[in-house]
Scaffold this motif. Structure first.
Motif, PDB file in Angstrom:
ATOM      1  N   ASP A 314       0.819  -1.214   0.000  1.00  0.00           N
ATOM      2  CA  ASP A 314       0.000   0.000   0.000  1.00  0.00           C
ATOM      3  C   ASP A 314       0.856   1.268   0.000  1.00  0.00           C
ATOM      4  OD1 ASP A 314      -2.215  -1.581  -0.010  1.00  0.00           O
ATOM      5  OD2 ASP A 314      -2.661  -1.375   2.128  1.00  0.00           O
ATOM      6  N   ALA A 315       2.073   1.158   0.557  1.00  0.00           N
ATOM      7  CA  ALA A 315       2.937   2.345   0.654  1.00  0.00           C
ATOM      8  C   ALA A 315       3.583   2.679  -0.687  1.00  0.00           C
ATOM      9  CB  ALA A 315       4.013   2.132   1.715  1.00  0.00           C
ATOM     10  N   HIS A 316       3.539   1.739  -1.622  1.00  0.00           N
ATOM     11  CA  HIS A 316       4.110   2.018  -2.939  1.00  0.00           C
ATOM     12  C   HIS A 316       3.291   3.114  -3.624  1.00  0.00           C
ATOM     13  CE1 HIS A 316       5.909   1.494  -6.849  1.00  0.00           C
ATOM     14  NE2 HIS A 316       4.707   1.344  -7.361  1.00  0.00           N
ATOM     15  N   ILE A 317       3.988   4.137  -4.089  1.00  0.00           N
ATOM     16  CA  ILE A 317       3.294   5.215  -4.793  1.00  0.00           C
ATOM     17  C   ILE A 317       3.602   5.077  -6.277  1.00  0.00           C
ATOM     18  CG2 ILE A 317       2.968   7.713  -4.993  1.00  0.00           C
ATOM     19  CD1 ILE A 317       3.952   7.965  -2.097  1.00  0.00           C
ATOM     20  N   GLY A 318       2.704   4.437  -6.975  1.00  0.00           N
ATOM     21  CA  GLY A 318       2.915   4.186  -8.398  1.00  0.00           C
ATOM     22  C   GLY A 318       2.428   5.345  -9.242  1.00  0.00           C
ATOM     23  N   LEU A 319       2.591   5.194 -10.539  1.00  0.00           N
ATOM     24  CA  LEU A 319       2.168   6.248 -11.447  1.00  0.00           C
ATOM     25  C   LEU A 319       0.645   6.312 -11.573  1.00  0.00           C
ATOM     26  CD1 LEU A 319       4.833   5.923 -14.262  1.00  0.00           C
ATOM     27  CD2 LEU A 319       4.733   7.568 -12.397  1.00  0.00           C
ATOM     28  N   ASP A 320      -0.023   5.299 -11.012  1.00  0.00           N
ATOM     29  CA  ASP A 320      -1.481   5.286 -11.076  1.00  0.00           C
ATOM     30  C   ASP A 320      -2.105   5.538  -9.703  1.00  0.00           C
ATOM     31  OD1 ASP A 320      -0.523   3.015  -9.944  1.00  0.00           O
ATOM     32  OD2 ASP A 320      -1.785   1.622 -11.074  1.00  0.00           O
ATOM     33  N   ALA A 321      -1.261   5.942  -8.736  1.00  0.00           N
ATOM     34  CA  ALA A 321      -1.779   6.142  -7.383  1.00  0.00           C
ATOM     35  C   ALA A 321      -2.718   7.339  -7.341  1.00  0.00           C
ATOM     36  CB  ALA A 321      -0.615   6.358  -6.417  1.00  0.00           C
ATOM     37  N   THR A 322      -3.671   7.280  -6.413  1.00  0.00           N
ATOM     38  CA  THR A 322      -4.540   8.431  -6.207  1.00  0.00           C
ATOM     39  C   THR A 322      -3.695   9.540  -5.595  1.00  0.00           C
ATOM     40  OG1 THR A 322      -6.237   6.836  -5.650  1.00  0.00           O
ATOM     41  CG2 THR A 322      -6.724   9.152  -5.194  1.00  0.00           C
ATOM     42  N   PRO A 323      -3.684  10.716  -6.211  1.00  0.00           N
ATOM     43  CA  PRO A 323      -2.853  11.789  -5.648  1.00  0.00           C
ATOM     44  C   PRO A 323      -3.218  12.095  -4.203  1.00  0.00           C
ATOM     45  CG  PRO A 323      -3.612  12.370  -7.837  1.00  0.00           C
ATOM     46  CD  PRO A 323      -4.331  11.107  -7.447  1.00  0.00           C
ATOM     47  N   LEU A 324      -2.176  12.352  -3.403  1.00  0.00           N
ATOM     48  CA  LEU A 324      -2.401  12.713  -2.007  1.00  0.00           C
ATOM     49  C   LEU A 324      -2.898  14.152  -1.918  1.00  0.00           C
ATOM     50  CD1 LEU A 324       0.976  11.304  -0.649  1.00  0.00           C
ATOM     51  CD2 LEU A 324      -1.288  10.294  -0.320  1.00  0.00           C
ATOM     52  N   LEU A 325      -2.589  14.875  -2.969  1.00  0.00           N
ATOM     53  CA  LEU A 325      -2.837  16.297  -2.969  1.00  0.00           C
ATOM     54  C   LEU A 325      -4.307  16.607  -3.190  1.00  0.00           C
ATOM     55  CD1 LEU A 325      -1.144  18.959  -3.102  1.00  0.00           C
ATOM     56  CD2 LEU A 325      -1.317  18.745  -5.564  1.00  0.00           C
ATOM     57  N   ARG A 327      -6.262  19.098  -4.704  1.00  0.00           N
ATOM     58  CA  ARG A 327      -5.931  20.189  -5.615  1.00  0.00           C
ATOM     59  C   ARG A 327      -6.784  21.431  -5.361  1.00  0.00           C
ATOM     60  NH1 ARG A 327      -3.225  19.194 -10.228  1.00  0.00           N
ATOM     61  NH2 ARG A 327      -1.642  17.845  -9.398  1.00  0.00           N
TER      62      ARG A 327
END
Ligand SMILES: Nc1ncnc2c1ncn2[C@@H]1O[C@H](COP(=O)(O)OP(=O)(O)OP(=O)(O)O)[C@@H](O)[C@H]1O
Ligand SMILES: [Mg+2]
Lengths: 332, 258
Positions: A314-325, A327
């Motif tokens: 779950d800690a992996h931040i992939g290119l398809d991850a939901t942005p934490l930001l 906006r």
């Protein structure tokens, strides 16, 4: 699975400031011949200790319990000349090995095939003090020799390369030492290895010194040296962690190709579960010195049994991850 | 109004008789409360830009405007004052601090140097800063080498926010952290941004992290801007060769059941 090595109840304890710290706790693990096995875990999980234990590179101040059996066809050691210089100096000088150091089962598999001078401690110190037969009725078995039967690639390529020796000589020396080649043959081998690791302009690279190469190029040279003697097992300990993403991907592809071409077994040690999953057929998850779970990559990634493994995934931040930001927060 | 405007910034180094432009005529801006990421392969000039913006090194050419001032023209007291508004967090918090120094000492320094709080008031401020970054106040007397890597990075962030900056330069600030800690630190940074409207110049070669936390991204190659724009737009469909290569190289975890 045909095992290349079998680890049973391996416990490694470091002595530090009068305290004993268990870096590995009763590890049981079989390494399959020809497999790509990843060892993953966070800092302090014992990954590197495992690699060092397998390679016989643990410092003399460590205590090793348990056993490690190799199932290697015995290869002639007559070609062996002198220790290679390409292994980083992480083992203590031989003189420092305490004679009182207790014989541990792991060393009782010493064999007749062993060259009299092992470059690497603590096995070296213990076994040199052992008499033939040694009072054990165990059959002598083959013990691999670091540099010849086990190739090692570390995170920092500078640590495994001699800064004042041309890289061609460093690679040739491994071939000369372990394969019984003449120097001209060893240099020819070095050149073909530089071609195999796809270093541009191998002829001039032979004469280059490590500081003239980029980090990725140095790691290619370190890999060439690691595989020069045709090892059965290649251990890559965070071998790509100091490299940028693009170079990392290139080095991973290189390791994959070389391992396949030479039929080597790969032990790929990484903190990056995504990287490990791209390369390995099986993944072993370590935490606090324990082997938490071991399984085929697809099972570890899609159906881990341990909550901790899920945390890592779950800690992996992939290119398809939901942005934490959030906006909407900007300029709000 | 822009918080930071960088125009035509150039920095050259001489190496082995050759001159290389580590940063070559680069321009970008950052708005208040915004995260601008700098990404690119090793040697592309990310850290050189960070050092230039922080005025740790001086450029060969170009302009830096920060909070409406010509930042490169500032000196003495005016520079010191403005520096309080521009802080930094680097990759290895141990390397930046004396390991024997205590957490309290590290947080006391900025409060004292920038005259933010009187001596009597500082312990209370230090406790508040620790609490702000999610650390217990009783961590204050501990030596920096006695706390974990994640705690050290929180202390580095607490130190950075002590002077109430409007911009923090983060150079690979989460790259050395264990992944389970990394997520928490990223959440902390976002929370601080939301609460205090701090802008970040966020340097990383990890496009996954950049995409997750940055508003905009500048992709660098060999000291030049290869591509820039909205972080998700650029990373989801890079146009430049280096952007495509960076995206292709990012490790993927193909989970069928996330
Ligand atoms: N003090 C210096 N002297 C000479 N060359 C330098 C110096 N600092 C940086 N360079 C060169 O400038 C270029 C940009 O380096 P920089 O450190 O900014 O890259 P980076 O993008 O931060 O890389 P990394 O991802 O490896 O941190 C490189 O070619 C580097 O070798
Ligand atoms: Mg950098």
């Amino acid at each position: 699975m045909i095992a290349l090595a079998s680890i049973r109840d391996l416990t490694v304890t470091y002595r530090r400031d009068g305290n004993e710290v268990a870096a590995l706790k009763t590890i049981n693990l079989d390494i399959g011949a020809g497999e790509r096995l990843a060892i993953i875990g966070e800092s302090g999980s014992g990954k590197s200790t495992l690699a060092l234990a397998i390679a016989g590179l643990l410092p003399a101040s460590s205590r090793i319990e348990g056993r490690l059996d190799w199932f290697l066809p015995s290869s002639p050691s007559s070609g062996a000349k002198a220790p290679p210089s390409v292994l980083p100096d992480i083992s203590p000088p031989r003189g420092e090995i305490t004679p009182s150091f207790r014989l541990s089962p792991i060393t009782e598999i010493a064999s007749k095939e062993l060259p009299s001078k092992l470059p690497i401690s603590p096995l070296a110190g213990e076994m040199s003090g052992r008499t033939e037969g040694g009072g054990t009725d165990r059959q002598p078995k083959f013990v691999p020799l670091g540099g010849r039967d086990i190739g090692f690639v570390f995170q920092d390529p500078s640590a495994s390369l001699d800064p004042v020796m041309a890289v061609g000589k460093q690679i040739a020396e491994v071939a000369y030492t372990h394969l019984g080649l003449t120097w001209p043959q060893a240099y020819a081998k070095a050149k073909s290895l530089l071609e195999r690791v796809r270093l541009p302009d191998p002829d001039s690279a032979l004469r280059a010194f490590p500081h003239q190469l980029s980090g990725g190029q140095k790691q290619r040279v370190a890999i060439a040296a690691a595989i020069a003697a045709g090892p059965k097992l290649l251990i890559a300990d965070e071998a790509t962690s100091a490299l940028d993403t693009i170079v990392q991907a290139e080095i991973v592809a290189l390791i994959r190709r070389l391992v396949a071409e030479d039929g080597m077994t790969l032990l790929f040690i990484s903190h990056d579960i995504a990287l490990a999953a791209e390369l390995a057929e099986r993944i072993a998850v370590f935490r606090h010195g324990e082997l938490l779970e071991l399984g085929p990559t697809a099972q570890i990634v899609d159906a881990p049994t341990q909550a901790y493994t899920r945390t890592l995934l779950d800690a992996h931040i992939g290119l398809d991850a939901t942005p934490l930001l959030n906006r909407a927060g900007l300029n709000a | 109004m822009n918080l930071l405007t960088v125009s035509n910034l150039t920095k050259r180094y001489r190496r082995g008789g050759k001159t290389i432009a580590a940063v070559d005529d680069i321009s970008f801006h950052i708005e208040p409360g915004e995260t601008l990421a700098l990404a690119g392969p090793s040697g592309s000039g990310k850290s050189t830009i960070a050092r230039l913006v922080l005025r740790l090194i001086e450029p060969d050419a170009g302009h830096i405007e920060f909070e409406g001032n010509d930042f490169l023209a500032l000196s003495g007291a005016a520079l010191r004052q403005r520096r309080a508004r521009l802080q930094m967090v680097f990759q290895d918090p141990l390397a930046a601090f004396n390991p024997r120094s205590t957490v309290a000492r590290l947080l006391d320094d900025p409060l004292r140097i920038h005259g933010i709080a009187a001596r009597a008031e500082r312990p209370r401020r230090i406790a508040a800063l620790l609490e702000r970054v999610g650390l217990a106040a009783d961590l204050a007397p501990r030596a920096i080498h006695e706390i974990s890597g994640g705690q050290r990075q929180r202390v580095a962030i607490a130190r950075a926010i002590a002077t109430k900056p409007s911009l923090i330069v983060l150079d690979e600030a989460v790259s050395a952290l264990d992944v389970s800690v990394r997520g928490q630190i990223l959440e902390l940074l976002l929370d601080l941004q939301r609460q205090e409207r701090i802008a970040y110049l966020f340097i990383s070669h990890d496009l996954g992290v950049v995409r997750a936390i940055a508003h905009r991204v500048v992709l660098l190659e060999a000291g030049e801007i290869a591509e820039c724009g909205d972080a998700r737009t650029v990373i989801d469909a890079p146009q430049s060769a280096i952007g495509k290569a960076l995206v292709a190289a990012a490790p993927r975890l193909n989970r069928t059941r996330p």
